[in-house]
Enzyme design. Structure first.
Site, mmCIF file in Angstrom:
data_model
loop_
_atom_site.group_PDB
_atom_site.id
_atom_site.type_symbol
_atom_site.label_atom_id
_atom_site.label_comp_id
_atom_site.label_asym_id
_atom_site.label_seq_id
_atom_site.Cartn_x
_atom_site.Cartn_y
_atom_site.Cartn_z
ATOM 1 N N ILE A 111 0.943 -0.996 0.073
ATOM 2 C CA ILE A 111 0.025 0.010 -0.021
ATOM 3 C C ILE A 111 0.915 1.028 0.033
ATOM 4 C CG2 ILE A 111 -1.726 1.176 1.478
ATOM 5 C CD1 ILE A 111 -2.769 -1.366 2.463
ATOM 6 N N PRO A 112 0.926 1.736 -1.104
ATOM 7 C CA PRO A 112 2.054 3.097 -1.149
ATOM 8 C C PRO A 112 1.810 4.238 -0.826
ATOM 9 C CG PRO A 112 0.732 3.046 -3.092
ATOM 10 C CD PRO A 112 0.393 1.880 -2.303
ATOM 11 N N CYS A 113 1.754 4.335 0.621
ATOM 12 C CA CYS A 113 1.863 5.677 1.292
ATOM 13 C C CYS A 113 3.046 6.556 1.307
ATOM 14 C CB CYS A 113 1.424 5.366 2.710
ATOM 15 S SG CYS A 113 2.626 4.158 3.557
ATOM 16 N N HIS A 114 3.877 5.879 0.543
ATOM 17 C CA HIS A 114 5.232 6.603 0.369
ATOM 18 C C HIS A 114 5.128 7.554 -0.840
ATOM 19 C CE1 HIS A 114 5.610 2.882 -1.914
ATOM 20 N NE2 HIS A 114 6.357 3.569 -2.777
ATOM 21 N N ARG A 115 3.936 7.414 -1.340
ATOM 22 C CA ARG A 115 3.782 8.178 -2.896
ATOM 23 C C ARG A 115 2.905 9.382 -2.333
ATOM 24 N NH1 ARG A 115 1.981 2.889 -6.459
ATOM 25 N NH2 ARG A 115 4.028 1.967 -6.160
#
Length: 280
Positions: free
Chosen positions: A246-250
């Site tokens: 789940i790409p919360c880094h984006r």
């Protein structure tokens, strides 16, 4: 003994932090190499093996200007077609679909006493990971920065009454395979998560941000048709139980600044730059 991959990432992370702090004066290859105690030749080769691009190119990918350009380009049609177009083309996710199934109240009540969880440890381009799965999907993935024992204790704290078995199953293998360069063999990654309906909506929205792209907290709130929910979106992003998938880094600030990240700003920069190099 540390694996070579872990040693390389430690040096990469240290170099990225050096670049981030000293970005204004554009540090040279020689300066960055000296900072991580490597020769310029070995540093350049190690960095390119890890990222696929040179340190100079990588520095461009993690710059505020680059982030601003991405946000500006996406502003007019935020998420409208990004997900569909992001699933085609060389270096992108061809057949990969990540789907979330929310846990039922019975599956996580009383500390998850009805859950059987398999877990294992793996190396990634960003450090060691603990990966855990029920028979329905990945329920937890976290970086084991403080060691394997500490990582397992944190997993147990989420589901204290679950039954655990240290074994690598197919569900975990699919999740780990996302770090390879060829995603065409993947058919599906399933996530089995504990979260409120709002949290799950935020996480599902994050999955629609293509690799190499970025978004903002306000952008997600608008997508959810709740433009005043920036703070709630931020809490849901921070509560993401599945690192990287789940790409919360984006999610970055609207100013183009990278901002904070649960697993450290250097790692967030590393992920954004690594993904940008794969998506070009």
């Amino acid at each position: 003994m540390e694996t070579q991959q872990k040693l390389d990432y430690s040096r990469i992370a240290e170099a990225i932090e050096f670049f981030r702090i000293n970005y204004k004066h554009q540090p040279s290859l020689e300066e960055a190499a000296a900072h991580v105690n490597l020769s310029p030749f070995h540093f350049q080769r190690m960095f390119k093996d890890w990222a696929g691009v040179t340190p100079k190119q990588f520095l461009q990918y993690i710059s505020v200007e680059h982030a601003k350009n991405i946000l500006k380009d996406k502003q007019a049609s935020l998420f409208d077609t990004a997900y569909e177009t992001g699933l085609s083309g060389t270096g992108r996710l061809h057949d990969l679909f990540i789907k979330i199934e929310g846990m039922t109240p019975g599956e996580y009540k009383n500390g998850g006493e009805q859950l059987r969880i398999n877990y294992s440890f793996a190396e990634s381009p960003f450090g060691a990971l603990l990966v855990a799965a029920t028979n329905k999907g990945i329920c937890y993935m976290a970086f084991a920065d403080e060691g394997y024992e500490d990582a397992f204790i944190k997993l147990q704290n989420r589901f204290p009454n679950a039954i655990y078995q240290q074994v690598l199953d197919q569900i975990q293998q699919n999740a780990i395979f996302i770090f390879t360069k060829d995603w065409s063999k993947l058919s599906e990654i399933k996530l089995h998560l504990k979260g409120t309906p709002f949290q799950i909506k935020v996480w599902e929205t994050l999955l629609k941000v293509p690799m190499g792209d970025l978004t903002t907290y306000s952008g997600i709130a608008i997508q959810l048709q709740n433009p005043k929910a920036n703070r709630a979106v931020g809490s849901a992003v921070g509560g993401n139980p599945v690192a990287f998938l789940i790409p919360c880094h984006r999610v970055i600030k609207s100013t183009g600044e990278i901002g904070q990240y649960h697993w450290g700003s250097s790692r967030k920069n590393a992920m954004i730059g690594w993904e940008a190099s794969k998506a070009v």
